[in-house]
Write a protein that holds these residues in place. Structure first.
Motif, PDB file in Angstrom:
ATOM      1  N   UNK B 148       0.843  -1.201   0.000  1.00 48.77           N
ATOM      2  CA  UNK B 148       0.000   0.000   0.000  1.00 48.77           C
ATOM      3  C   UNK B 148       0.875   1.247   0.000  1.00 48.77           C
ATOM      4  N   UNK B 149       2.008   1.150   0.695  1.00 47.65           N
ATOM      5  CA  UNK B 149       2.913   2.299   0.754  1.00 47.65           C
ATOM      6  C   UNK B 149       3.637   2.486  -0.566  1.00 47.65           C
ATOM      7  N   UNK B 304      -0.132  18.275 -16.774  1.00 46.95           N
ATOM      8  CA  UNK B 304      -0.455  18.559 -15.372  1.00 46.95           C
ATOM      9  C   UNK B 304      -1.843  19.176 -15.278  1.00 46.95           C
ATOM     10  N   UNK B 307      -4.725  16.647 -15.909  1.00 47.75           N
ATOM     11  CA  UNK B 307      -4.931  15.643 -14.860  1.00 47.75           C
ATOM     12  C   UNK B 307      -5.475  16.285 -13.589  1.00 47.75           C
ATOM     13  N   UNK B 323      -6.605   8.022 -10.956  1.00 49.05           N
ATOM     14  CA  UNK B 323      -5.667   8.190  -9.837  1.00 49.05           C
ATOM     15  C   UNK B 323      -6.434   8.470  -8.557  1.00 49.05           C
ATOM     16  N   UNK B 327      -6.698   5.655  -5.503  1.00 53.39           N
ATOM     17  CA  UNK B 327      -6.090   5.981  -4.212  1.00 53.39           C
ATOM     18  C   UNK B 327      -7.097   5.728  -3.107  1.00 53.39           C
ATOM     19  N   UNK B 332      -2.911   0.832  -4.898  1.00 53.82           N
ATOM     20  CA  UNK B 332      -1.798   1.719  -5.205  1.00 53.82           C
ATOM     21  C   UNK B 332      -1.056   1.271  -6.461  1.00 53.82           C
ATOM     22  N   UNK B 335      -2.570   2.909  -9.357  1.00 51.31           N
ATOM     23  CA  UNK B 335      -2.198   4.329  -9.391  1.00 51.31           C
ATOM     24  C   UNK B 335      -0.820   4.495 -10.010  1.00 51.31           C
ATOM     25  N   UNK B 336       0.107   3.619  -9.596  1.00 52.85           N
ATOM     26  CA  UNK B 336       1.467   3.727 -10.129  1.00 52.85           C
ATOM     27  C   UNK B 336       1.505   3.393 -11.607  1.00 52.85           C
ATOM     28  N   UNK B 339       0.525   6.453 -13.199  1.00 52.85           N
ATOM     29  CA  UNK B 339       1.640   7.401 -13.147  1.00 52.85           C
ATOM     30  C   UNK B 339       2.666   7.066 -14.222  1.00 52.85           C
ATOM     31  N   UNK B 342       1.472   8.391 -17.382  1.00 51.02           N
ATOM     32  CA  UNK B 342       1.659   9.844 -17.421  1.00 51.02           C
ATOM     33  C   UNK B 342       3.119  10.187 -17.678  1.00 51.02           C
ATOM     34  N   UNK B 343       4.025   9.459 -17.001  1.00 51.81           N
ATOM     35  CA  UNK B 343       5.453   9.745 -17.175  1.00 51.81           C
ATOM     36  C   UNK B 343       5.893   9.443 -18.601  1.00 51.81           C
ATOM     37  N   UNK B 346       4.322  12.041 -20.899  1.00 56.12           N
ATOM     38  CA  UNK B 346       4.977  13.323 -20.724  1.00 56.12           C
ATOM     39  C   UNK B 346       6.356  13.343 -21.366  1.00 56.12           C
ATOM     40  N   UNK B 347       7.143  12.288 -21.130  1.00 55.68           N
ATOM     41  CA  UNK B 347       8.490  12.245 -21.691  1.00 55.68           C
ATOM     42  C   UNK B 347       8.439  12.163 -23.209  1.00 55.68           C
TER      43      UNK B 347
END
Lengths: 292, 369
Positions: B148-149, B304, B307, B323, B327, B332, B335-336, B339, B342-343, B346-347
């Motif tokens: 979860x973390x 950004x 989202x 996301x 959450x 999680x 969610x990652x 992400x 998105x990364x 974006x890149x």
């Protein structure tokens, strides 16, 4: 100073035009709802004058008039106790503290990274591309998740928000400082060599002073962007406190005036922070004996 | 060898030797023996053999080989070990030092051939990036961090592959609709406005300071207002993107249009070029570095904006929506995965803009070789 006065009149005209457009938009956007009210009250003999006045006095307008926002800001800052949860000053302070903490950590981190990048070829080759790539990740978009996860890990309050600000603000500092630390000229570096100066001496006597203007230029960007980070970081905390929380609460309950006043408080805060950094810039450069 | 390299090599081999003596971890509640982790023994042997570098020179790729063996050993050991012990973490530290040494030695090379140099500037950051992922995997799984973390990358990868359809739909909604349309509208209209007010010095003097101020403001705050005005679907997100991308482009384009020198403009006059010809053939190309700078800034801002705007209300699709809901459900890993999308997006977006920039501003000193 001369340039500022030279620009003052055009700026005032532009601002006046913006305000005029805003008022026109208020009437245009709020009129349908107002006409609806008239119709329901069977009020058929309304005048245009009355319509215009009424569109600027709605409780939850589509677009509040500038003076409504101004009144709201006045009421929530001057007329409320600073410690009250309804005071905008209180919420601004919550956001400001997270911003400043994140900005401070980000600046220190950025400078440390820049110094090691300039001094180590391996760092330059391996870390620098990732520093740039790190900013193509939309961190603001995942800020809520980071906040929730850090909360679950027992970190709550100021630090999670500040970490978002840190992530955003270290980047301009790294890029600016790497450029600044490398901005000393070949001939100056060679002179230091003829004095047989150590790396530390070259750093403190040549590289660092010539990087200071770059540092301030990037700090201006960093402080503005870390405010954005703090505001977005406040969105998921269940709208407890801070300007971001005011925005979210306002959007939940349709309190448009509250949203706009929070927005203006944020804008004002951003302008203040940037100008404080600018002022510090001028003072430091003056102390260092740089000609303006 | 430099002093740093000697120190790194010595420490790396020393740590591998120490690791052999310490408990490597537990299997089924009892201490595991080294026989359970054969590849790690191989790594330790290679690490000790690499000490020969102090008598005769060893190729940098030798360190690379030791590093890879170590990484494979560490990852495969996690399959058998339930809980990692002190020895295991010593191996991790040792292998990390080998990676550092490898990168240090690789980047100290100054190859003459341009192709080799390009490969070097690609491999070195790649090793760093992969090592971040490996460390992430080792730490989260080795010390049983609650998923979860922070879920390990392998779990995120699995989830990513398993939920490609959902991710694709979200990507379409957020990126292909809101981001691209908003980006084109915002940057395009700002460029047009910049060209329009470029003819009037009065407007320039008035608008430039205001634009500078506004582009420093937290424009993301208009998101709830736009959602209120344009509804929950993608137009409201595109509107946020338009507002966020407008001012950086305006400020940069105005600065860029002032770039061409008086001499060049005079030359155009002697050619009897009209306003539009001068604009098209001289001033826009001269402004291109500034315009592309704004386009690059905007490529991240747009993602950004779209989202974050989704946090204020969406239909049940979109990256921001996914996301925030996942959450809430403590998924999680999903969610990652989002992400990661998105990364990547974006890149890739940034990279494409940068590539176009290289092609268009081929004459600029920063592009020229």
């Amino acid at each position: 100073m001369e340039r500022a006065r030279h620009n003052l009149f055009p700026i005032l005209v532009v601002v006046a035009v913006i305000v005029a457009i805003w008022y026109a938009a208020v009437v245009y956007l709020n009129a349908p709802w107002q006409l609806d009210i008239y119709q329901r009250a069977n009020n058929t003999d309304w005048t245009v004058r009355q319509l215009v006045v009424d569109t600027m006095a709605q409780d939850r307008p589509v677009l509040p008039a500038p003076h409504q926002v101004a009144v709201e800001i006045w009421q929530t800052t001057v007329e409320k106790n600073v410690t009250s949860k309804r005071s905008l000053v209180y919420h601004t302070w919550v956001t400001l503290s997270a911003t400043l903490l994140g900005f401070a950590i980000g600046t220190v981190l950025g400078v440390v990274l820049a110094v090691s990048i300039v001094h180590s070829r391996a760092m330059d080759k391996s870390v620098m591309p990732w520093v740039i790539a790190s900013q193509t990740i939309p961190i603001l978009a995942i800020a809520p998740m980071i906040i929730v996860v850090l909360n679950a890990a027992g970190l709550s309050g100021l630090l999670p928000k500040a970490l978002i600000s840190t992530y955003l603000s270290f980047f301009p500092v790294v890029v600016g400082m790497v450029k600044g630390l490398r901005s000393s000229e070949r001939i100056q570096l060679d002179l230091m060599r003829t004095y047989s100066a150590s790396t530390a001496q070259v750093f403190w006597k040549l590289r660092w002073p010539s990087a200071v203007p770059y540092l301030f230029a990037s700090m201006k960007i960093a402080v503005a962007i870390s405010l954005v980070g703090a505001i977005v970081g406040e969105l998921p905390t269940g709208a407890v406190a801070g300007l971001g929380a005011r925005l979210l609460a306002g959007s939940y309950y349709g309190q448009t005036i509250q949203i706009w006043s929070a927005l203006f408080a944020a804008a004002l805060l951003a302008a203040c922070l940037v100008s404080v950094v600018g002022l510090a810039n001028r003072l430091v450069l003056k102390r260092m004996g740089t000609r303006p | 060898m430099t002093r740093l390299q000697r120190f790194l090599a010595l420490m790396a081999s020393l740590l591998a030797a120490i690791a052999l003596a310490l408990p490597v971890g537990t299997v089924g509640g009892v201490d595991a023996s080294l026989r359970d982790v054969p590849v790690l023994i191989l790594f330790a042997v290679f690490a000790l053999v690499s000490l020969l570098r102090f008598c005769r020179s060893v190729d940098p790729w030798g360190d690379g080989l030791v590093m890879v063996i170590g990484a494979v050993g560490l990852l495969s050991a996690l399959r058998t070990l339930e809980m990692a012990g002190a020895g295991y973490w010593c191996f991790v530290a040792s292998d990390w030092l080998f990676a550092w040494l490898f990168v240090e030695r690789l980047s100290a090379l100054r190859p003459l051939h341009p192709a080799v140099r390009n490969a070097q500037s690609l491999i070195v950051p790649l090793i760093f990036g992969v090592w971040i992922l490996i460390l992430w995997e080792l730490v989260t799984r080795g010390s049983n961090v609650p998923t979860v973390l922070l879920p390990p990358p392998s779990m995120i990868g699995e989830r990513f592959m398993a939920s490609l359809p959902i991710l694709w739909v979200d990507f379409q909604q957020t990126f292909l609709k809101a981001v691209l349309i908003g980006y084109a509208l915002g940057s395009g209209s700002a460029l047009v406005v910049a060209i329009a007010i470029d003819r009037s010095p009065f407007l320039q003097r008035g608008l430039l300071p205001v634009g500078n101020l506004v582009s420093a403001l937290p424009m993301i705050g208009v998101a709830p207002i736009m959602v209120m005005w344009f509804g929950f679907d993608w137009p409201s997100k595109a509107a946020v993107v338009v507002i966020m991308t407008f001012f950086p482009m305006l400020v940069n384009a105005i600065a860029g249009l002032g770039q061409s020198s008086v001499m060049e403009r005079d030359l155009m006059r002697t050619y009897a070029a009209g306003y539009w010809q001068t604009l098209w053939k001289l001033r826009l190309p001269a402004a291109a570095p500034f315009i592309f700078n704004a386009l690059k800034i905007n490529s991240t801002l747009a993602l950004i904006g779209a989202i974050v705007a989704e946090f204020f209300g969406t239909p049940i699709v979109g990256m921001g929506f996914r996301i925030s809901t996942e959450v809430g459900r403590m998924n999680v890993d999903m969610v990652w995965a989002e992400i990661a999308v998105a990364a990547l997006a974006g890149s890739a977006f940034f990279g494409i803009v940068a590539l176009i920039e290289r092609a268009v501003t081929f004459w600029h000193p920063s592009v020229r070789q």
